[in-house]
Structure formats: structure tokens, C-alpha cells
Write a protein that holds these residues in place. Sequence first.
Motif, mmCIF file in Angstrom:
data_model
loop_
_atom_site.group_PDB
_atom_site.id
_atom_site.type_symbol
_atom_site.label_atom_id
_atom_site.label_comp_id
_atom_site.label_asym_id
_atom_site.label_seq_id
_atom_site.Cartn_x
_atom_site.Cartn_y
_atom_site.Cartn_z
ATOM 1 N N ILE A 1 0.927 -8.214 -23.977
ATOM 2 C CA ILE A 1 0.587 -9.594 -23.640
ATOM 3 C C ILE A 1 1.641 -10.317 -22.794
ATOM 4 O O ILE A 1 1.292 -10.961 -21.807
ATOM 5 N N PRO A 2 2.944 -10.198 -23.098
ATOM 6 C CA PRO A 2 3.896 -10.919 -22.237
ATOM 7 C C PRO A 2 3.878 -10.450 -20.795
ATOM 8 O O PRO A 2 4.249 -11.197 -19.891
ATOM 9 N N LEU A 3 3.423 -9.216 -20.552
ATOM 10 C CA LEU A 3 3.447 -8.689 -19.185
ATOM 11 C C LEU A 3 2.222 -9.107 -18.391
ATOM 12 O O LEU A 3 2.222 -9.066 -17.164
ATOM 13 N N VAL A 4 1.152 -9.483 -19.110
ATOM 14 C CA VAL A 4 -0.101 -9.823 -18.431
ATOM 15 C C VAL A 4 0.129 -10.982 -17.471
ATOM 16 O O VAL A 4 0.747 -11.985 -17.821
ATOM 17 N N PRO A 5 -0.318 -10.828 -16.226
ATOM 18 C CA PRO A 5 0.002 -11.822 -15.198
ATOM 19 C C PRO A 5 -0.818 -13.092 -15.332
ATOM 20 O O PRO A 5 -1.596 -13.443 -14.464
ATOM 21 N N GLY A 6 -0.660 -13.799 -16.464
ATOM 22 C CA GLY A 6 -1.393 -15.053 -16.653
ATOM 23 C C GLY A 6 -0.963 -16.094 -15.635
ATOM 24 O O GLY A 6 -1.778 -16.828 -15.075
ATOM 25 N N GLY A 7 0.343 -16.129 -15.369
ATOM 26 C CA GLY A 7 0.843 -17.093 -14.395
ATOM 27 C C GLY A 7 0.297 -16.818 -13.013
ATOM 28 O O GLY A 7 -0.108 -17.731 -12.290
ATOM 29 N N GLY A 8 0.228 -15.527 -12.659
ATOM 30 C CA GLY A 8 -0.296 -15.151 -11.347
ATOM 31 C C GLY A 8 -1.752 -15.551 -11.206
ATOM 32 O O GLY A 8 -2.168 -16.103 -10.186
ATOM 33 N N ALA A 9 -2.528 -15.289 -12.293
ATOM 34 C CA ALA A 9 -3.942 -15.645 -12.252
ATOM 35 C C ALA A 9 -4.107 -17.152 -12.109
ATOM 36 O O ALA A 9 -4.960 -17.638 -11.353
ATOM 37 N N ALA B 1 -4.071 -17.655 -1.745
ATOM 38 C CA ALA B 1 -4.823 -17.221 -2.915
ATOM 39 C C ALA B 1 -5.069 -15.715 -2.884
ATOM 40 O O ALA B 1 -4.878 -15.028 -3.891
ATOM 41 N N ILE B 2 -5.458 -15.194 -1.693
ATOM 42 C CA ILE B 2 -5.733 -13.755 -1.598
ATOM 43 C C ILE B 2 -4.465 -12.961 -1.876
ATOM 44 O O ILE B 2 -4.466 -11.961 -2.586
ATOM 45 N N GLN B 3 -3.358 -13.458 -1.340
ATOM 46 C CA GLN B 3 -2.089 -12.765 -1.542
ATOM 47 C C GLN B 3 -1.736 -12.697 -3.024
ATOM 48 O O GLN B 3 -1.423 -11.637 -3.569
ATOM 49 N N LEU B 4 -1.843 -13.865 -3.700
ATOM 50 C CA LEU B 4 -1.535 -13.905 -5.124
ATOM 51 C C LEU B 4 -2.516 -13.058 -5.922
ATOM 52 O O LEU B 4 -2.122 -12.369 -6.861
ATOM 53 N N ASP C 1 10.801 -4.663 -7.651
ATOM 54 C CA ASP C 1 9.491 -5.242 -7.429
ATOM 55 C C ASP C 1 8.830 -5.545 -8.770
ATOM 56 O O ASP C 1 9.034 -4.840 -9.755
ATOM 57 N N LEU C 2 8.020 -6.611 -8.792
ATOM 58 C CA LEU C 2 7.347 -7.000 -10.033
ATOM 59 C C LEU C 2 6.449 -5.878 -10.549
ATOM 60 O O LEU C 2 6.398 -5.619 -11.750
ATOM 61 N N VAL C 3 5.755 -5.220 -9.617
ATOM 62 C CA VAL C 3 4.803 -4.188 -10.032
ATOM 63 C C VAL C 3 5.532 -3.033 -10.696
ATOM 64 O O VAL C 3 5.136 -2.536 -11.751
ATOM 65 N N LEU C 4 6.646 -2.632 -10.100
ATOM 66 C CA LEU C 4 7.424 -1.523 -10.654
ATOM 67 C C LEU C 4 7.949 -1.885 -12.035
ATOM 68 O O LEU C 4 7.850 -1.108 -12.996
ATOM 69 N N ALA C 5 8.492 -3.096 -12.160
ATOM 70 C CA ALA C 5 9.031 -3.547 -13.444
ATOM 71 C C ALA C 5 7.938 -3.556 -14.502
ATOM 72 O O ALA C 5 8.142 -3.106 -15.635
ATOM 73 N N THR C 6 6.744 -4.043 -14.113
ATOM 74 C CA THR C 6 5.652 -4.098 -15.076
ATOM 75 C C THR C 6 5.241 -2.704 -15.523
ATOM 76 O O THR C 6 5.022 -2.456 -16.708
ATOM 77 N N ALA C 7 5.157 -1.780 -14.556
ATOM 78 C CA ALA C 7 4.731 -0.423 -14.898
ATOM 79 C C ALA C 7 5.698 0.203 -15.891
ATOM 80 O O ALA C 7 5.289 0.775 -16.907
ATOM 81 N N LEU C 8 6.999 0.060 -15.624
ATOM 82 C CA LEU C 8 7.982 0.675 -16.518
ATOM 83 C C LEU C 8 7.912 0.027 -17.895
ATOM 84 O O LEU C 8 7.895 0.710 -18.927
ATOM 85 N N SER D 1 -4.142 -10.367 -4.977
ATOM 86 C CA SER D 1 -3.906 -8.926 -4.881
ATOM 87 C C SER D 1 -2.669 -8.543 -5.684
ATOM 88 O O SER D 1 -2.622 -7.471 -6.289
ATOM 89 N N GLN D 2 -1.679 -9.440 -5.724
ATOM 90 C CA GLN D 2 -0.500 -9.120 -6.531
ATOM 91 C C GLN D 2 -0.866 -9.071 -8.016
ATOM 92 O O GLN D 2 -0.458 -8.160 -8.742
ATOM 93 N N THR D 3 -1.665 -10.063 -8.447
ATOM 94 C CA THR D 3 -2.090 -10.077 -9.839
ATOM 95 C C THR D 3 -2.847 -8.814 -10.190
ATOM 96 O O THR D 3 -2.624 -8.195 -11.229
ATOM 97 N N PHE D 4 -3.740 -8.397 -9.272
ATOM 98 C CA PHE D 4 -4.523 -7.201 -9.526
ATOM 99 C C PHE D 4 -3.620 -5.978 -9.628
ATOM 100 O O PHE D 4 -3.778 -5.135 -10.509
ATOM 101 N N LEU D 5 -2.644 -5.887 -8.731
ATOM 102 C CA LEU D 5 -1.730 -4.750 -8.766
ATOM 103 C C LEU D 5 -0.948 -4.715 -10.058
ATOM 104 O O LEU D 5 -0.703 -3.651 -10.628
#
Lengths: 234, 147
Positions: B88-96, B111-114, B52-59, B116-120
Amino acid sequence: MLQNGAETYRVEDTITRLAQNYGMKAAQVFVTPTAIILSLFEKGRTMDYTKIVRIVDRSTDLHVVVLVNDLSRKVASESLSLDTARKELKKIEKTPEAYPAWVQTLAAILVSGCFALMFQGNWRDFMPAMIAGGAGYVVFLVIKRYISVRFFSELLAAFVIGLVAKLAITSGMGSQLDKIIIGAVMPLVPGVLITNAVRDLMAGHLVSGISLGAEAMLTAFAIGTGIAFVIVTL
Amino acid sequence: MHIFEAIWTSFIASAGFGILFNVPRKAVIPGGICGMIGWLIFEGMSGNNQFDLVLATALASFVVAAISHLYARIYRMPVIIFSVAGIIPLVPGGGAYDTMRQLVENDYNEAIQLASQTFLISGAIAFGLVLAGTILPIILRSTRTVK
């Protein structure tokens, strides 16, 4: 003074450390992104001093953070006198930016190109992203210097980026509009603000976390509006 | 995406961001290295949708923060100097960006789906940073007492 992009806890820490070094019995500090409230209790007195400092201008200049941090360490270890410390602080305040504007613009250009590639863009998007990012950042710097309306510089810069990206697509230079725009917008995105906001929230600095988050949201909206204007109208 | 390409693009992007944030001169290259390692971990984990993107980002942000702590000790500078460029490379600029785009096109569900993913994801970055910030000093202290 310290609001150049340092975390809230670092500011509080520094002030408490400084206060203790100058013989204060107790110091209470409350730091938010818009104001610092501090109250000092001196030995042998019955009343405490209170001071409120308002912070109007915020930007990210980590060089200043490093310098002030070093200074406070020096105060702790070598016990500088109050006057010398104040002189040093004045000197830090006056030091010019660590990098001239053209180096920053060059950095923005490179950042834009690389991000376009990193977000699965292809090589044809590399050049347009660099041009759009560079143009956007120049606009951002110039407008920030002359117009003090907040978020306006981000909005116009994003508009220019959208325009350049659109032109690149219609002239056949680039292939994916989305990738070019994402890459070019990255130098403006308030990534540090967002991360600092969540971090402050987690550390219990609820007020500063929420206000930083609001600022980040508004910046993101400004950028989004600028881009959206291009996408919708053209 | 080629691994070689990933290495140099993320390095330049992070180092460039260090310059944009006015970090001291000798901290630019270490910041770039932080960003490069973080991005490689992120890409390696999320590349083929393995994790998952969130897990990868956290690690990735945890590792970035850990390296930043080491650099901060070596160079005697605040941790944030290195971690900001590294993250900076991990920041979800694309998601935003995608979120805004969907909002503009009146596609609110997407939009809401994206959003919430960006926020996570930004939560995951902060989580990694905080975790490294609390765990590392404990480990460093315990190794010192063992010695």
C-alpha cells in the motif's frame, strides 16, 4: 463465495483442489471477476456437469479468504465429508466482519494522517488530513450501506474530503491542499485492484485482468470527479 | 524526512490498511512491518533522486513480496494477506491524484505524462510481486534438496 479480494489463480486453484478431493476425474474452471464457470467430469459417467456462478457484489475482505483457504486445506488433508464442508462454508459466510465499523474508521483516520506525512506533507497538514480522511470514510461506509449505486459512495466521500480539506485551508489549519487531499483519499484508492489487475494480466488471466483494471479506473475516476468538483467550483 | 518519522508513519499506515481490508488479527502487525520495510527501501532509493521511481518501486515491492512469502510460511496464511498491506505505501496514489488534477485543469500534456508514470509504477509493483512469487519457491525448493 471467494470473490472477497482473492487473486484469480487462488480461486481457480481452490476449486480444482476441492473437485479432485471429491473424486472428480477432471475439472475445468474459468474464473473472472464477474462469473465462475466450472465443469466437472465424474468417473464412470459420459456427461459432465457444468455450473455457472455469477458474482454481483465484490469487496475486499481478506479474512474470508483466509478462512476458505484453510477449509480447502482441511478438506485436502483430513478428507471432510461434503456435508460438513458445506456447513463450514455456511458458517464462514455468516461470520460478521472481523472489525467493527469504528475500528475501521479509526484505522482510516490514522492511515490518512500518516500518508499525508509520508508524501512530504508537514505537521500542520497532519490533523486536517486525519479529519478529512475520517469524515470521508464514514460517508463512504454509510452510503455504501444504504445506496447500492456503484461508485456513488466513492464519489460522495471524495467530495466530502475535498470540502473538509478546502475548509481546513481557508480557516488556516492546514497549509498544503494537495497533501491533505492525497492523504485523506488513500483509504478509498483502489490500490489493491490496480495491482491485482496488472498481476492477473501478467499471469495470463487476460479477461479478469482487464475487467479488474476497468473497475479500478472507474473507481479512480469517481474519486477524481468528487475532488475535482470541489477544486473547480469553490 | 526523518528516518524515524518514516518508520512509524509507514508502519501505522500499512497496519491500518490491513484493518481496512479485514485481515485476521494476528496478521496486522506483520503487514505493518512489511509496509515499513518496503517504504524504507523506496524512500532510501528515491529520496534524493538517486534512482528512478519505477526502479525503486520494483525493488521495494520485490522485497515486500519476499518478506510476505516468509510470513505466509510462518503463519500458514495466503501470501496476499501480508503483501497487500505491505504494498500500500508504494501504490502511486499521489500520482493518480495529480493526474486527475491536471486533467481537471485542462492540462492534458502534463496529465498524460503523469498517467504513464503512474501506470509504470503500478506495473513495477506487480513485476516485483510476480518475480518474488516465482523466484522464491525455486530457491526454497533448491535449499531443501541440498539439505
